[in-house]
Design an enzyme around this catalytic site. Sequence first.
Site, PDB file in Angstrom:
ATOM      1  N   PHE A 119       0.846  -1.192   0.000  1.00 32.90           N
ATOM      2  CA  PHE A 119       0.000   0.000   0.000  1.00 32.90           C
ATOM      3  C   PHE A 119       0.880   1.240   0.000  1.00 32.90           C
ATOM      4  O   PHE A 119       2.052   1.188   0.388  1.00 32.90           O
ATOM      5  CB  PHE A 119      -0.920   0.000   1.224  1.00 32.90           C
ATOM      6  CG  PHE A 119      -2.366   0.131   0.887  1.00 32.90           C
ATOM      7  CD1 PHE A 119      -3.087  -0.956   0.420  1.00 32.90           C
ATOM      8  CD2 PHE A 119      -3.034   1.351   1.002  1.00 32.90           C
ATOM      9  CE1 PHE A 119      -4.425  -0.837   0.101  1.00 32.90           C
ATOM     10  CE2 PHE A 119      -4.367   1.478   0.682  1.00 32.90           C
ATOM     11  CZ  PHE A 119      -5.074   0.385   0.232  1.00 32.90           C
ATOM     12  N   GLN A 240      -7.247  14.927   3.203  1.00 36.96           N
ATOM     13  CA  GLN A 240      -6.650  14.042   2.213  1.00 36.96           C
ATOM     14  C   GLN A 240      -7.492  13.988   0.948  1.00 36.96           C
ATOM     15  O   GLN A 240      -8.687  13.716   1.006  1.00 36.96           O
ATOM     16  CB  GLN A 240      -6.542  12.634   2.790  1.00 36.96           C
ATOM     17  CG  GLN A 240      -5.992  11.631   1.798  1.00 36.96           C
ATOM     18  CD  GLN A 240      -5.413  10.427   2.498  1.00 36.96           C
ATOM     19  OE1 GLN A 240      -6.128   9.485   2.827  1.00 36.96           O
ATOM     20  NE2 GLN A 240      -4.128  10.472   2.776  1.00 36.96           N
ATOM     21  N   HIS A 242      -7.865  11.746  -2.073  1.00 39.16           N
ATOM     22  CA  HIS A 242      -7.452  10.412  -2.522  1.00 39.16           C
ATOM     23  C   HIS A 242      -7.139  10.481  -4.008  1.00 39.16           C
ATOM     24  O   HIS A 242      -7.911  11.054  -4.771  1.00 39.16           O
ATOM     25  CB  HIS A 242      -8.578   9.409  -2.259  1.00 39.16           C
ATOM     26  CG  HIS A 242      -8.124   7.976  -2.362  1.00 39.16           C
ATOM     27  ND1 HIS A 242      -7.768   7.407  -3.560  1.00 39.16           N
ATOM     28  CD2 HIS A 242      -7.961   7.019  -1.422  1.00 39.16           C
ATOM     29  CE1 HIS A 242      -7.405   6.146  -3.335  1.00 39.16           C
ATOM     30  NE2 HIS A 242      -7.510   5.894  -2.047  1.00 39.16           N
ATOM     31  N   LEU A 252     -14.890   6.039  -4.726  1.00 35.26           N
ATOM     32  CA  LEU A 252     -13.517   5.612  -4.431  1.00 35.26           C
ATOM     33  C   LEU A 252     -13.084   4.381  -5.226  1.00 35.26           C
ATOM     34  O   LEU A 252     -13.822   3.414  -5.354  1.00 35.26           O
ATOM     35  CB  LEU A 252     -13.419   5.301  -2.929  1.00 35.26           C
ATOM     36  CG  LEU A 252     -12.086   4.734  -2.430  1.00 35.26           C
ATOM     37  CD1 LEU A 252     -10.988   5.770  -2.518  1.00 35.26           C
ATOM     38  CD2 LEU A 252     -12.234   4.239  -0.995  1.00 35.26           C
ATOM     39  N   GLU A 255      -6.556   2.328  -3.285  1.00 36.09           N
ATOM     40  CA  GLU A 255      -5.122   2.296  -3.532  1.00 36.09           C
ATOM     41  C   GLU A 255      -4.624   0.856  -3.665  1.00 36.09           C
ATOM     42  O   GLU A 255      -3.576   0.597  -4.246  1.00 36.09           O
ATOM     43  CB  GLU A 255      -4.447   2.955  -2.319  1.00 36.09           C
ATOM     44  CG  GLU A 255      -3.011   3.280  -2.444  1.00 36.09           C
ATOM     45  CD  GLU A 255      -2.616   4.197  -1.284  1.00 36.09           C
ATOM     46  OE1 GLU A 255      -2.949   5.393  -1.351  1.00 36.09           O
ATOM     47  OE2 GLU A 255      -2.009   3.709  -0.321  1.00 36.09           O
ATOM     48  N   ARG A 286      -0.209   9.409  -0.455  1.00 36.67           N
ATOM     49  CA  ARG A 286      -1.364   9.907  -1.214  1.00 36.67           C
ATOM     50  C   ARG A 286      -1.248  11.377  -1.599  1.00 36.67           C
ATOM     51  O   ARG A 286      -1.629  11.762  -2.706  1.00 36.67           O
ATOM     52  CB  ARG A 286      -2.651   9.695  -0.414  1.00 36.67           C
ATOM     53  CG  ARG A 286      -3.063   8.249  -0.412  1.00 36.67           C
ATOM     54  CD  ARG A 286      -4.326   8.024   0.371  1.00 36.67           C
ATOM     55  NE  ARG A 286      -4.662   6.602   0.316  1.00 36.67           N
ATOM     56  CZ  ARG A 286      -5.615   6.047   1.040  1.00 36.67           C
ATOM     57  NH1 ARG A 286      -6.331   6.779   1.870  1.00 36.67           N
ATOM     58  NH2 ARG A 286      -5.870   4.760   0.925  1.00 36.67           N
ATOM     59  N   ARG A 398      -2.367  11.199   5.949  1.00 35.11           N
ATOM     60  CA  ARG A 398      -2.561   9.832   6.431  1.00 35.11           C
ATOM     61  C   ARG A 398      -2.092   8.823   5.394  1.00 35.11           C
ATOM     62  O   ARG A 398      -2.297   9.020   4.192  1.00 35.11           O
ATOM     63  CB  ARG A 398      -4.048   9.598   6.721  1.00 35.11           C
ATOM     64  CG  ARG A 398      -4.378   8.167   7.086  1.00 35.11           C
ATOM     65  CD  ARG A 398      -5.824   7.994   7.487  1.00 35.11           C
ATOM     66  NE  ARG A 398      -6.775   8.094   6.397  1.00 35.11           N
ATOM     67  CZ  ARG A 398      -7.008   7.138   5.492  1.00 35.11           C
ATOM     68  NH1 ARG A 398      -6.318   6.005   5.518  1.00 35.11           N
ATOM     69  NH2 ARG A 398      -7.916   7.316   4.559  1.00 35.11           N
TER      70      ARG A 398
END
Lengths: 597, 236
Positions: A119, A240, A242, A252, A255, A286, A398
């Site tokens: 990740f 954040q 994404h 979404l 990732e 990110r 994050r």
Amino acid sequence: MNVAKRTFDAVIVGAGGAGLRAALQLSEAGLKTAVLTKVFPTRSHTVAAQGGVAASLGNSTEDNWHWHMYDTVKGSDWLGDQDAIEFMVRKANEVVIELEHYGMPFDRTDNGKIYQRPFGGHSMNYGQAPVMRSCAAADRTGHAMLHALYQRNVRANTQFFVEWMALDLIRNSEGDVLGVTAIEMETGEVSIFHAKATIFATGGAGRIYYSSTNAFINTGDGVGMAARSGIPLEDMEFWQFHPTGVAGAGVLITEGVRGEGGILRNASGERFMERYAPNLKDLASRDVVSRSMVTEINEGRGCGPDKDHVLLDITHLSPETIMKRLPGIREISIQFAGVDPIKAPIPVVPTCHYQMGGIPTNYKGQVVAPKNGDSNVPVAGFYAAGECACASVHGANRLGTNSLLDLLVFGKSAGETVVEDFKSGNLTLKPLPADAADVSLARINRLETQTGGSEVHDVRLAMQRTMQKHAGVFRFKELLQEGVTHILEVAEQAKVTQIADKSKVWNTARTEALELDNLIEVAKATMISAEARKESRGAHVRDDAPDTAEHPNGRDDQNWLKHTLWYSEGNRLDYKPVNLKPLSADVEPIALAKRTY
Amino acid sequence: MSKRTVQFKIYRYDPDKDAQPYMQDISVELEASDKKLLDAIVRLKTKDDSLSFRRSCREGVCGSDAMNINGKNGLACLTDIDKLAQPITLRPLPGLPVIRDLIVDMTQFFKQYHSIKPYLVNNDPAPERERLQTPEDREELNGLYECILCACCSTSCPSFWWNPDKFVGPAGLLAAYRFLADTRDQATNERLDNLEDPYRLFRCHTIMNCVDVCPKSLNPTRAIGKIKDMMVRRAV
């Protein structure tokens, strides 16, 4: 007016991952607990998490918590508190294994252990190469987790108040928290939930932005309630984006797609992340990937007729891998992008996803606020966990999979702290002030009677457009200054929202108006905190704080290595130091350094 | 997709002011970006804020916005607006009491879900690490654990309409088999005992409406068949 009153040892607001994890601690300890939730628990937004939960189990590659800690501190751009980060990464294995014991259907390795995938920003040996740390159930990890946690709560006989919306925090003159007021959506009745302990686990407020991966319900209810009652909000400038929301739809795409080998490409088909992050490439952090994408688009290398997105390509993966590891992504892509990712790449753009800031807490889940010169004094009776809280483990950015870890670790920790405080006699039922429900009743009454005001959806849209334009992936000095003016104007309109629906029964117009009261607090906190922070750090990157030799990446540790605290009253800003000292002597502080991937 | 006007026929009922339910004819002009039925009814709500429905994730994973769409149960967020015949007729899920407009009382549905003890039972002392499970054993859970509890299936099932208090219904039975199929679970006999009853399991007459409507393409009928097989195998 006579308001019904219910009394509990503890009241938990929110039944997503953090609320359900906290509830288990309390129910299993025998505390009389009420869990208030405005949606049935399994509809909470944890359900939409896809890629996994971080834990250094080392099931497929060597791993340890030291590496996880380093990655998290670096990912936070050193704004995360190292005591809370150490606490979280060291608890990771325990809370993930517990979840497996609760029945969570993790995917498995060939030897039967929990499957782990790479990740973004997670590495082995302090940044050297990607590590397999994300524990996953296909690309439905949040769904599997939320259902497993709900099911365990069914076993524990947790008492839920489903489709009850909390309205306001109740505090006494000393500032102690005594519970909340809440409205039962089916009847429109307001009640007081009087408790020795109140835990907020209300999630984020991604709906302050126009384009968001977040659900309709993510309206920052706990954050707004806390702000209105005088609790400061921490680091709200850090949001954040994404990298991979479906272009146009915002839905979404995990990732984990890149963890399984997916590649981002620009209009000429180039794997552009090689230029921005030569080491981790598509699996950089990110904020880095989102900015790289926007730079590609801004410089004319975007895809499609309007050159307004880039492509996420997994056509080189075998259909078997896609069907086994990313089946939900394939469904989403077909549904919302109109493409089958087995055959064609997915159009994606950076999309608002996660609130790094929130209600300030320590690693025990206690809400803390400045008092008599001490920045971190616990607010008696008040606890928070998950996205609504700021422990702070995510700092300025994050890492993916650390959010599901955050809600497990700090949901449990907040629950444990309440149980300890309860057993030690530190928690007592303090008398309610006579006016405990007045603020809430006045809000409801205003909506009953308001005329000549503004429409809820118009005000919400104005807020979302303002946030999107003035506080996006890249930030500009002048846009931020204008943004402050605009958002304060929008906030004035939010005070006079009106609704046509006056029914008592399941009045969703009223719910949306009440939610807007919370959203607008978050929007103000974000814009004002962002305008004030005159450096670039993590997800907050401004044009007037560029990358220089003196300030690498535009970060100014001398002046800005500190947490923002925003108070709703007077839009006052305050700051407190970042804790650079780990919790134990087992690890050295992670020293400040320039962030590169 | 461009701007276009869409015609609706929507079941309306507000117990606070309506003596009885009625069907409302209403139209709305959609923006080019409105693609799903949910986009359209959210747009409609900006015209008439009294229209009540549940919604949350808008991507088919939370299970909030199940409704009866042109006679068939489905999720508004996964239904393409332009593929629906007009006027688009929206009704609450059938067979459950209506609270208001498209919002039903799901108490009975969740009661049946809870009745199958939807949690893993394993009374061995918890090991320090994960309980091992082979990838093949884990694959047995595919098609079972993905249920979002939207209730499209149970509220399309005639057996559930007739006996919602006695027949567990497809969603609950799918969940029951999810635990029966889990190699980590130890309560197989208790789970089968709990379903051995003329109604709880055996009211399924394989009408298969559940399979037809499931927005996650799950197959409760097959799961029910497997439970029946386990019953038979246990008996011999």
